[in-house]
Design an enzyme around this catalytic site. Structure first.
Site, PDB file in Angstrom:
ATOM      1  N   LEU A  81       0.815  -1.219   0.000  1.00  0.00           N
ATOM      2  CA  LEU A  81       0.000   0.000   0.000  1.00  0.00           C
ATOM      3  C   LEU A  81       0.844   1.262   0.000  1.00  0.00           C
ATOM      4  CD1 LEU A  81      -2.696  -0.938   2.671  1.00  0.00           C
ATOM      5  CD2 LEU A  81      -2.959  -0.951   0.183  1.00  0.00           C
ATOM      6  N   GLU A 112      -9.823  -0.416   8.198  1.00  0.00           N
ATOM      7  CA  GLU A 112      -9.326  -1.498   9.053  1.00  0.00           C
ATOM      8  C   GLU A 112      -8.151  -1.019   9.885  1.00  0.00           C
ATOM      9  OE1 GLU A 112      -8.393  -5.029   6.870  1.00  0.00           O
ATOM     10  OE2 GLU A 112      -9.700  -4.423   5.223  1.00  0.00           O
ATOM     11  N   LYS A 114      -4.476  -1.233  10.899  1.00  0.00           N
ATOM     12  CA  LYS A 114      -3.310  -1.736  10.189  1.00  0.00           C
ATOM     13  C   LYS A 114      -2.369  -2.381  11.193  1.00  0.00           C
ATOM     14  CE  LYS A 114       0.084  -0.507   6.730  1.00  0.00           C
ATOM     15  NZ  LYS A 114       1.224  -1.118   7.428  1.00  0.00           N
ATOM     16  N   ASP A 116       0.703  -4.361  12.830  1.00  0.00           N
ATOM     17  CA  ASP A 116       2.135  -4.327  12.600  1.00  0.00           C
ATOM     18  C   ASP A 116       2.666  -5.759  12.647  1.00  0.00           C
ATOM     19  OD1 ASP A 116       4.587  -3.289  12.124  1.00  0.00           O
ATOM     20  OD2 ASP A 116       4.979  -2.687  14.190  1.00  0.00           O
ATOM     21  N   GLU A 169      -2.967 -11.044   8.189  1.00  0.00           N
ATOM     22  CA  GLU A 169      -1.751 -10.601   8.853  1.00  0.00           C
ATOM     23  C   GLU A 169      -1.507 -11.497  10.063  1.00  0.00           C
ATOM     24  OE1 GLU A 169      -0.336  -8.033   7.382  1.00  0.00           O
ATOM     25  OE2 GLU A 169       1.039  -7.100   8.817  1.00  0.00           O
ATOM     26  N   TYR A 214      -7.814 -10.492   6.249  1.00  0.00           N
ATOM     27  CA  TYR A 214      -8.319  -9.220   5.760  1.00  0.00           C
ATOM     28  C   TYR A 214      -8.665  -9.176   4.278  1.00  0.00           C
ATOM     29  CZ  TYR A 214      -3.306  -8.199   4.853  1.00  0.00           C
ATOM     30  OH  TYR A 214      -2.011  -8.251   4.447  1.00  0.00           O
ATOM     31  N   LYS A 300      -1.237   6.298   8.044  1.00  0.00           N
ATOM     32  CA  LYS A 300      -0.410   6.032   9.222  1.00  0.00           C
ATOM     33  C   LYS A 300      -0.672   7.015  10.363  1.00  0.00           C
ATOM     34  CE  LYS A 300       2.494   2.794   7.621  1.00  0.00           C
ATOM     35  NZ  LYS A 300       3.877   3.110   7.335  1.00  0.00           N
ATOM     36  N   CYS A 394      10.031  24.225  49.157  1.00  0.00           N
ATOM     37  CA  CYS A 394       8.820  24.029  48.356  1.00  0.00           C
ATOM     38  C   CYS A 394       8.586  25.262  47.486  1.00  0.00           C
ATOM     39  CB  CYS A 394       7.621  23.790  49.267  1.00  0.00           C
ATOM     40  SG  CYS A 394       6.056  23.808  48.355  1.00  0.00           S
ATOM     41  N   CYS A 397       5.308  27.186  48.844  1.00  0.00           N
ATOM     42  CA  CYS A 397       5.184  27.849  50.148  1.00  0.00           C
ATOM     43  C   CYS A 397       6.534  28.225  50.756  1.00  0.00           C
ATOM     44  CB  CYS A 397       4.402  26.966  51.120  1.00  0.00           C
ATOM     45  SG  CYS A 397       5.265  25.448  51.558  1.00  0.00           S
ATOM     46  N   CYS A 412       6.769  18.241  50.277  1.00  0.00           N
ATOM     47  CA  CYS A 412       6.542  19.413  51.101  1.00  0.00           C
ATOM     48  C   CYS A 412       5.694  18.931  52.272  1.00  0.00           C
ATOM     49  CB  CYS A 412       5.786  20.482  50.315  1.00  0.00           C
ATOM     50  SG  CYS A 412       5.200  21.817  51.380  1.00  0.00           S
ATOM     51  N   CYS A 417       0.445  24.347  52.997  1.00  0.00           N
ATOM     52  CA  CYS A 417       0.999  24.707  51.686  1.00  0.00           C
ATOM     53  C   CYS A 417      -0.151  24.976  50.703  1.00  0.00           C
ATOM     54  CB  CYS A 417       1.888  23.584  51.162  1.00  0.00           C
ATOM     55  SG  CYS A 417       2.435  23.884  49.473  1.00  0.00           S
TER      56      CYS A 417
HETATM   57  S1  IVH Z   1      -5.001  -4.743   3.193  1.00  0.00           S
HETATM   58  C1  IVH Z   1      -2.489  -4.400  -1.091  1.00  0.00           C
HETATM   59  N1  IVH Z   1      -5.429  -4.715   5.755  1.00  0.00           N
HETATM   60  O1  IVH Z   1       0.022  -3.563   5.537  1.00  0.00           O
HETATM   61  C2  IVH Z   1      -2.352  -4.847   0.303  1.00  0.00           C
HETATM   62  N2  IVH Z   1      -3.192  -4.753   4.996  1.00  0.00           N
HETATM   63  O2  IVH Z   1       1.411  -2.408   2.521  1.00  0.00           O
HETATM   64  C3  IVH Z   1      -3.681  -4.801   0.938  1.00  0.00           C
HETATM   65  N3  IVH Z   1      -1.534  -4.808   6.782  1.00  0.00           N
HETATM   66  O3  IVH Z   1       1.756  -5.701   3.554  1.00  0.00           O
HETATM   67  C4  IVH Z   1      -3.538  -5.048   2.338  1.00  0.00           C
HETATM   68  N4  IVH Z   1      -2.969  -4.794   8.430  1.00  0.00           N
HETATM   69  O4  IVH Z   1       0.601  -6.856   5.424  1.00  0.00           O
HETATM   70  C5  IVH Z   1      -4.514  -4.735   4.782  1.00  0.00           C
HETATM   71  N5  IVH Z   1      -5.958  -4.714   7.996  1.00  0.00           N
HETATM   72  C6  IVH Z   1      -5.045  -4.738   7.025  1.00  0.00           C
HETATM   73  C7  IVH Z   1      -3.666  -4.769   7.298  1.00  0.00           C
HETATM   74  C8  IVH Z   1      -2.764  -4.773   6.243  1.00  0.00           C
HETATM   75  C9  IVH Z   1      -1.689  -4.819   8.103  1.00  0.00           C
HETATM   76  C10 IVH Z   1      -0.229  -4.808   6.093  1.00  0.00           C
HETATM   77  C11 IVH Z   1      -0.159  -5.787   4.968  1.00  0.00           C
HETATM   78  C12 IVH Z   1       0.569  -5.080   3.840  1.00  0.00           C
HETATM   79  C13 IVH Z   1       0.846  -3.732   4.424  1.00  0.00           C
HETATM   80  C14 IVH Z   1       0.462  -2.631   3.472  1.00  0.00           C
END
Ligand code: IVH
Length: 648
Positions: A81, A112, A114, A116, A169, A214, A300, A394, A397, A412, A417
């Protein structure tokens, strides 16, 4: 029974329990029940090794190590993305796609969280997990099926005969990550990737991994992205319950801002949201540019650490007299809020950080609520920075301060105070105490600065005219303020005790004291021994209470204005007598405070820590470690519904 049949029945039942616990979030049985069924299944399979199948729940433990991973070519390319970092970026994205189709976005967006973690692709054939693969370069990934099988959230079987391809993920919980930090993993994503790309599946199995699906690649008639998630969920995949349809970019922005502020309530890391054109036909029409689909974007969060200038260090005096150095910062945006103050905790911390006034510092969020200083960037010093001298008196005071034995903080100890008094007033009007709506710290400041109020008792003699002397008060607002104060002339004993602000006496202890003594007079004449003998009250707390009553003048003054109601006035029943509850995670129907109050109103106790004495642990969404501790100690666990049933 025929082992074949027994094995099949066991597998079906285990899968059903797992599905209810993980996907529906409504466990049918304790997890230990599932475990003991698994044990039986495992024993049977050991006895009849021919009956072991790769989709058996026992196969999650991890098979034999591999030399290296096989390659797997994705049926369709796995894309990534484009990122947006602010509202402008988001708006530009919409402009761009509207140049391709002016109707883009008209039927809404699916948003959604995202995660990590690490992207995976899963292939099911005849209802059985055949392949699980990493993204790799998007075209060819690695076949990590054996490892993905160890993850409970990845179904080994589904109720669908035709081939299905989907993506999701894999991620690791924050808690698990904490344990591995020392081994040099930079972030949860790194650790998740490292754990999935282990040649020995047992290592993967030993790490607590989770997964959300997802995207569904196979066409099962989905018309929208929201549909897709519903279908995935119905097939038995875990989908994120926080994902949400948003009708326009304003709602998208709100969704993002909400999660930027609340990400700490989750037990996994997220680094933003994913926004996708909900309408599938439109999404396809928008197509792909380079490696990214035009119809989706990663929005982000702003970084959680930022650098700024430390302009000054001031020292604030808390309600109990503790002196806290506070950094005055050049305002800076961190995690969605503007920060201009950060705690430096105490003198030792200032020494440890070696910060000087004028330094450029890294500011972050401790436990993500209170901003704090992470470090000084000494490389950026000019030589003009000034050392900070911790005051010996203090700042409010000018009386001498003392270092409390065994603590790093200075206090204090002046009973008069003004700073301590002011903080005490804030506490008096606060939610858990007198809860005076319409009267906040600003009004207290104004009243104290004007000399109209010196202590809490003075509040009750204020007249409408007194408020006129303050800025900003008109006839109506002055009337309201007085009415609000007057409506608090009756108060339950526990709130009264809490409102006094006795050091170490929180709301739970206040309730215990109110219950035990029944009246303020009895509490006031209790001996130190009597106080210390109360369950949950230790020597330090007992002494603090005892000293307070020995020196108090406020209560006599307050009692002229206030009628104290016995704590029983809120009592609804006694059916929870002798039962102790601990709450973890957030409940849908009420706040934790309200739930605790409810328990007390039925004669029960609420506590903040789990022990063998705990009767029930009530688990809401995103529970903390208390749930696990309860499991370990064999304490009964209730979900919200079960809890409500018990009290109603
Ligand atoms: S949709 C075209 N939904 O974020 C990719 N991605 O570059 C469509 N990721 O590598 C992904 N949570 O691993 C989607 N709820 C979510 C996500 C998610 C994490 C990651 C995914 C992808 C990166 C986006």
């Amino acid at each position: 029974m025929d082992p074949n049949l027994r094995i099949k029945k066991l597998r079906d039942l285990i899968n059903k329990y797992r599905y209810h616990r993980l996907v529906l979030d409504k466990p049918l049985v304790e997890e230990s029940v599932e475990d003991s069924l698994k044990k039986e299944l495992f024993d049977l399979e050991t006895q009849f090794p021919k009956l072991v199948t790769p989709d058996s729940p026992t196969q999650r433990v991890g098979g034999t190590p591999l030399d290296k991973f096989e390659k797997f070519t994705h049926p369709t390319r796995m894309l990534s993305l484009l990122d947006a970092f602010n509202e402008d970026d988001l708006g530009e994205w919409l402009e761009r796609i509207r140049r391709i189709d002016p109707k883009a976005g008209d039927s809404g967006y699916y948003c959604e969280l995202k995660l990590d973690g690490l992207a995976i692709e899963l292939v099911y054939e005849k209802g059985i997990l055949k392949i699980g693969a990493t993204r790799g370069d998007g075209t060819v990934g690695e076949n990590v099926t054996q490892n993905l099988r160890t993850i409970d959230a990845v179904p080994l079987t589904i109720d669908h005969e035709e081939e299905i391809v989907l993506r999701g993920e894999v991620f690791i919980t924050k808690k698990e990550f904490e344990e591995f930090k020392a081994e040099g993993y930079a972030n949860p994503r790194n650790l998740a990737a490292g754990s999935i790309r282990q040649l020995d599946p047992k290592i993967t199995a030993s790490r607590k991994m989770d997964s959300y699906a997802y995207s569904l690649i196979t066409d099962l008639g989905q018309k929208t992205h929201e549909d897709e998630h519903r279908i995935l969920h119905d097939l038995g995949f875990k989908t994120n319950p926080h994902n949400k349809f948003c009708k326009d970019l304003k709602e998208v922005q709100e969704f993002r801002d909400y999660w930027e502020k609340h990400r700490e309530s989750l037990n996994y890391e997220i680094d933003g949201i994913v926004v996708q054109i909900n309408d599938e036909a439109m999404f396809r029409k928008l197509g792909v540019i380079g490696k990214t689909p035009r119809g989706a974007i990663a929005y982000k969060f702003s970084p959680r650490e930022a650098t700024t200038k430390l302009n000054d260090i001031i020292v604030s005096v808390g309600r109990t007299g503790t002196l806290t150095p506070v950094a005055v910062l050049e305002p800076v945006e961190i995690g969605g809020t503007t920060v201009s103050r950060a705690t430096l905790h105490n003198e030792d911390e200032i020494k440890r950080l070696d910060v000087k006034i004028g330094d450029t510092v890294v500011v972050g969020r401790a436990g993500d609520v209170i901003p704090d200083i992470k470090k000084a960037i000494t490389e950026l010093r000019t030589g003009k920075e000034k050392n900070f001298q911790f005051p010996r008196k203090c700042p409010a005071c000018n009386e001498t301060i003392k270092r409390v034995e065994g603590e790093v903080a200075y206090k204090c100890v002046n009973k008069n105070c003004p700073a301590i008094k002011r903080e005490g007033m804030y506490h008096f009007i606060s939610k858990g105490a007198f809860d005076m709506d319409g009267i906040g710290p600003k009004i207290i400041d104004a009243l104290m600065d004007a000399g109209l109020v010196r202590d809490a008792a003075d509040l009750f003699t204020l007249t409408k005219e007194d408020f006129f002397n303050l800025d900003r008060f008109a006839d109506k607002s002055a009337e309201n303020a007085v009415a609000s104060i007057q409506s608090h002339k009756k108060i339950a004993l526990d709130r009264f005790i809490y409102g006094l602000g006795i050091p170490h006496v929180g709301s739970e202890t206040a309730v215990d004291l109110a219950r035990k003594f029944g009246t303020l007079e009895k509490l006031g004449s209790a001996s130190l021994e009597e106080l210390a003998a109360i369950k949950d009250i230790g020597g330090v707390v007992a002494k603090s209470i005892f000293d307070w009553f020995a020196h108090d003048r406020l209560i006599t003054k307050l009692k002229k204005h206030i009628a104290i109601l016995p704590v029983e006035s809120t009592q609804k029943s006694n059916k929870l007598k002798g039962k102790t509850f601990v709450f973890t995670g957030s409940m849908e129907s009420m706040s934790r405070e309200a739930a605790e109050e409810l328990v007390r109103s039925h004669g029960g106790d609420a506590s903040s820590s789990v022990s063998k004495e705990t009767s029930y642990v009530v688990v809401g969404s995103e529970p903390g470690s208390k749930a696990e501790k309860a499991k370990k100690l064999g304490v009964k666990i209730l979900n919200e519904g079960e809890f409500l049933k018990l009290v109603q």
